[in-house]
Scaffold this active site. Sequence first.
Site, short mmCIF file in Angstrom:
data_model
loop_
_atom_site.label_atom_id
_atom_site.label_comp_id
_atom_site.label_asym_id
_atom_site.label_seq_id
_atom_site.Cartn_x
_atom_site.Cartn_y
_atom_site.Cartn_z
N LYS A 1 12.52 12.21 0.78
CA LYS A 1 11.49 11.42 1.47
C LYS A 1 11.57 9.99 0.94
O LYS A 1 11.10 9.69 -0.15
CB LYS A 1 10.10 12.03 1.22
CG LYS A 1 9.01 11.40 2.04
CD LYS A 1 7.72 12.21 1.89
CE LYS A 1 6.61 11.74 2.80
NZ LYS A 1 6.31 10.32 2.73
N CYS B 1 -4.00 -22.38 -15.27
CA CYS B 1 -4.49 -23.46 -16.10
C CYS B 1 -3.61 -24.65 -15.76
O CYS B 1 -2.39 -24.59 -15.92
CB CYS B 1 -4.36 -23.10 -17.58
SG CYS B 1 -4.54 -24.53 -18.64
N CYS C 1 -6.65 -23.22 -24.01
CA CYS C 1 -7.00 -24.63 -24.19
C CYS C 1 -8.35 -24.98 -23.58
O CYS C 1 -8.78 -26.12 -23.66
CB CYS C 1 -5.92 -25.52 -23.58
SG CYS C 1 -5.95 -25.50 -21.79
N LYS D 1 5.35 16.50 -2.31
CA LYS D 1 5.31 15.27 -3.12
C LYS D 1 5.43 15.62 -4.59
O LYS D 1 4.75 16.54 -5.07
CB LYS D 1 3.99 14.54 -2.88
CG LYS D 1 3.85 14.04 -1.47
CD LYS D 1 3.75 12.54 -1.48
CE LYS D 1 3.38 11.99 -0.14
NZ LYS D 1 2.70 10.73 -0.23
N GLU E 1 15.11 17.18 3.20
CA GLU E 1 15.70 15.85 3.01
C GLU E 1 14.88 15.07 1.99
O GLU E 1 13.70 15.38 1.78
CB GLU E 1 15.66 15.06 4.33
CG GLU E 1 16.52 15.64 5.42
CD GLU E 1 16.24 14.97 6.77
OE1 GLU E 1 15.50 13.97 6.82
OE2 GLU E 1 16.76 15.47 7.78
N ASP F 1 10.87 6.31 0.13
CA ASP F 1 9.60 5.60 -0.05
C ASP F 1 9.75 4.17 0.45
O ASP F 1 9.90 3.24 -0.32
CB ASP F 1 9.21 5.62 -1.53
CG ASP F 1 7.77 5.22 -1.72
OD1 ASP F 1 7.05 5.07 -0.71
OD2 ASP F 1 7.36 5.04 -2.88
N CYS G 1 -9.37 -21.68 -19.44
CA CYS G 1 -8.14 -21.18 -20.05
C CYS G 1 -8.44 -20.58 -21.42
O CYS G 1 -9.08 -21.23 -22.25
CB CYS G 1 -7.15 -22.34 -20.19
SG CYS G 1 -5.67 -21.87 -21.08
N CYS H 1 -1.74 -27.57 -23.07
CA CYS H 1 -2.07 -26.17 -23.29
C CYS H 1 -0.94 -25.53 -24.10
O CYS H 1 0.20 -25.45 -23.62
CB CYS H 1 -2.25 -25.49 -21.94
SG CYS H 1 -2.64 -23.75 -22.05
N TYR I 1 16.39 9.28 10.22
CA TYR I 1 16.25 10.74 10.13
C TYR I 1 15.75 11.39 11.42
O TYR I 1 15.56 12.59 11.47
CB TYR I 1 15.30 11.12 8.97
CG TYR I 1 14.01 10.34 8.99
CD1 TYR I 1 13.03 10.62 9.92
CD2 TYR I 1 13.79 9.32 8.08
CE1 TYR I 1 11.85 9.89 9.96
CE2 TYR I 1 12.61 8.57 8.11
CZ TYR I 1 11.66 8.87 9.06
OH TYR I 1 10.50 8.14 9.11
S1 IVH Z 1 10.46 13.16 9.13
C1 IVH Z 1 6.40 13.18 12.11
N1 IVH Z 1 12.10 12.57 7.20
O1 IVH Z 1 7.44 9.81 5.51
C2 IVH Z 1 7.03 12.52 11.00
N2 IVH Z 1 10.06 11.34 7.36
O2 IVH Z 1 4.69 10.81 5.26
C3 IVH Z 1 8.38 13.14 10.74
N3 IVH Z 1 9.81 9.60 5.63
O3 IVH Z 1 6.35 8.97 8.74
C4 IVH Z 1 9.01 12.39 9.68
N4 IVH Z 1 11.73 9.97 4.62
O4 IVH Z 1 7.89 7.30 7.43
C5 IVH Z 1 10.92 12.29 7.79
N5 IVH Z 1 13.66 12.17 5.54
C6 IVH Z 1 12.49 11.87 6.12
C7 IVH Z 1 11.64 10.86 5.64
C8 IVH Z 1 10.42 10.61 6.29
C9 IVH Z 1 10.63 9.23 4.63
C10 IVH Z 1 8.49 8.97 5.89
C11 IVH Z 1 8.27 8.66 7.35
C12 IVH Z 1 7.12 9.53 7.74
C13 IVH Z 1 6.39 9.65 6.43
C14 IVH Z 1 5.44 10.82 6.43
#
Ligand code: IVH
Length: 668
Positions: A115, A422, A409, A312, A113, A117, A406, A428, A225
């Site tokens: 991830k 400032c 000025c 990552k 899936e 942010d 500043c 200024c 998720y």
């Molecule tokens: S599964 C035990 N699925 O990433 C944690 N986490 O770095 C299982 N996150 O704590 C997490 N998207 O806050 C999972 N599709 C996703 C995610 C996800 C973002 C975050 C989440 C987690 C952190 C871990």
Amino acid sequence: MNEEQALHRILALTRELNDHNYRYYVLDRPIISDQQFDDLLSELTGLEHGWPHHAQLDSPTRRVGGQPLDGFDSAIHATPMLSLGNTYSESELRDFDQRVQKILGRTTPYLAELKIDGVAISLTYENGVLVQAITRGDGTRGDVVTANIRAIPSIPIQLRGLNWPQKMEVRGEVFIRREKFEELNRRRQENGEEVYANPRNFASGSLKLLDATEVKRRGLDAYFYAWNQEQASLGDQEAMLKKAIDWGFPVCTHNSGAGDLEQVLGFIRSWQSKRETLDFDIDGIVVKVNSYSDREELGHTAKAPRWAIAYKYKTQAASTQLISVDFQVGRTGAVTPVANLAPVWLGGTTVKRASLYNEGEIERLGLRLNDRVWVEKGGEIIPKITGVDTTKGERGHLAIQFPLHCPSCDAPLQRIDALHYCLNSKNCPPQQLGLLEHFVARKAMDLNSLGKETLELLWQQGLVRNPADLYDLQHDALSSLERMGKKSAQLIIDGLADSRAVPYHRVLFALGIRHVGETIAKNLAKHFPSIELLAAASLQELLNVHDIGEKIAEQVVGWFSDPDHARLLERLKQFGLQFTSGLGSEQQPNHSQKLLGLSFVVSGVFERHEREQLKMLIEQHGGRVAASLSGKTNYLLSGSDAGPSKLEKAKQLHVPLLTETEFEQLIA
Ligand code: IVH
């Protein structure tokens, strides 16, 4: 309509509106227009006002209610919120796959899936109703932010569908979409406010706000998720994600589908570049064992589950030398440091400069002149310095001195929140020029014949120091300027004459009062139909205006108390600029004195008026509006959804409640 009919209609509208919300936020396939939605919502609001005891717990009118909190309670997570192991390479993913196979003694399908942010959140539903929301905190204990979570429109307050478990814990990520984030930052910049560093900080800061109304305004979103208690009976993640959508949860639908490691690697490679096209930030991919029973067998270490790993993406980064730091003064007087770098090639362009935001950022990074630094290109276009590169050569020796005066000025700088200002705004040069540029901008006085260069020239020649000086300009003086013909001079003169028709709220915005952006200027102009009324307004009166908090109110009061500003306004008035709202006759304030000596508090949602309109009516009829109840309050004008603590306090203080209809009779 009798009570029974009203109840039927309330039930039907509640169901229908929740359904439209689901179609809009979760399925992304609305079937009615925003206008139609708003009409249904206002019908429901009206009915709930008439029959408040029939308003449903999951009414879409109830996403935000009640008073701001004083602080957050904390609570313990039913199961700890673990983190994930990180990898940056395919070979580490193969190692992960080997470990899983070794423990299970066989292969098992994975699901990858995106991830997200954002900020992790854990929700509890009981009998299908959202009862608690807790932030991650330290993983064991977090802050209870239920009111804020209810203010996020895509998060279900009441689950849809059938067969949800009696109690269920759900985990996901709260975030803000890029477009929304950029729009909010643009607005902040226009208002001379500090911009948010990135979408994730913005989201986490938003969840910590004590006022859920402000959270609602920020337009957050969420994806889920994990559904702890329910997973076992559904078998695997792929089935669970589908089920979750039926229950009304927003779920990110980009996933790899259950498959072997090769399928997962293909998914990861395809999102490496595609991620730029998403309208939210991801910081990688989460690879998970799909089957819940296999997950159980794999278990977890103290920190992270053995059944999942985060891949990552490497951000595009380069290392280069920090040559010097410039300090720039903006229109609002804020001094921002900008790094000059040895040119370096990064993600398709040569980077020579990077913003350092403020002094705190320099301290956080521990930067010194001549350091080698890491430069990264994130979602934003302006590259940023993410740290000192200690892998090559020596560190720099010279500390970066934030100026005490500043750079333009020489006035002493003053620190307000994270920024240095400032305060010599009137003498200024960059601030004065900045104000002139702001004054002529399209959304302000719209003087497009006066470009930045012309303004600079006028400034250098000493012809213009403030906006009023523009209106003193004579044709001869203008046309004798370098590169200025007779025709251009005439255009400027004509433009200035035309600008006398620019409406009051835009003139107010053009004045460049700190924190008074377009929207705030509109609210102020609506509430105080002339500049004299605004100039005379007290802090408390300003706080009664929609969207205006202490910070803005203080700036407004401070601006009007400055005698130079009074002189500026006087001159602009003489030139004929608009300083009153051109209200149509039907809106003309009628100035009766029927409410003279009476003090009101207004709370809740009303059928026929906006809350602000009611406040204006009270004032127009000689009454006063206060923000909170006291012994001096004569009436609480309460609509549906009036804050429960206000109602309680009114009861204690014996302040009578007034309905919208009763109020109308009072001023009729
Ligand atoms: S599964 C035990 N699925 O990433 C944690 N986490 O770095 C299982 N996150 O704590 C997490 N998207 O806050 C999972 N599709 C996703 C995610 C996800 C973002 C975050 C989440 C987690 C952190 C871990």
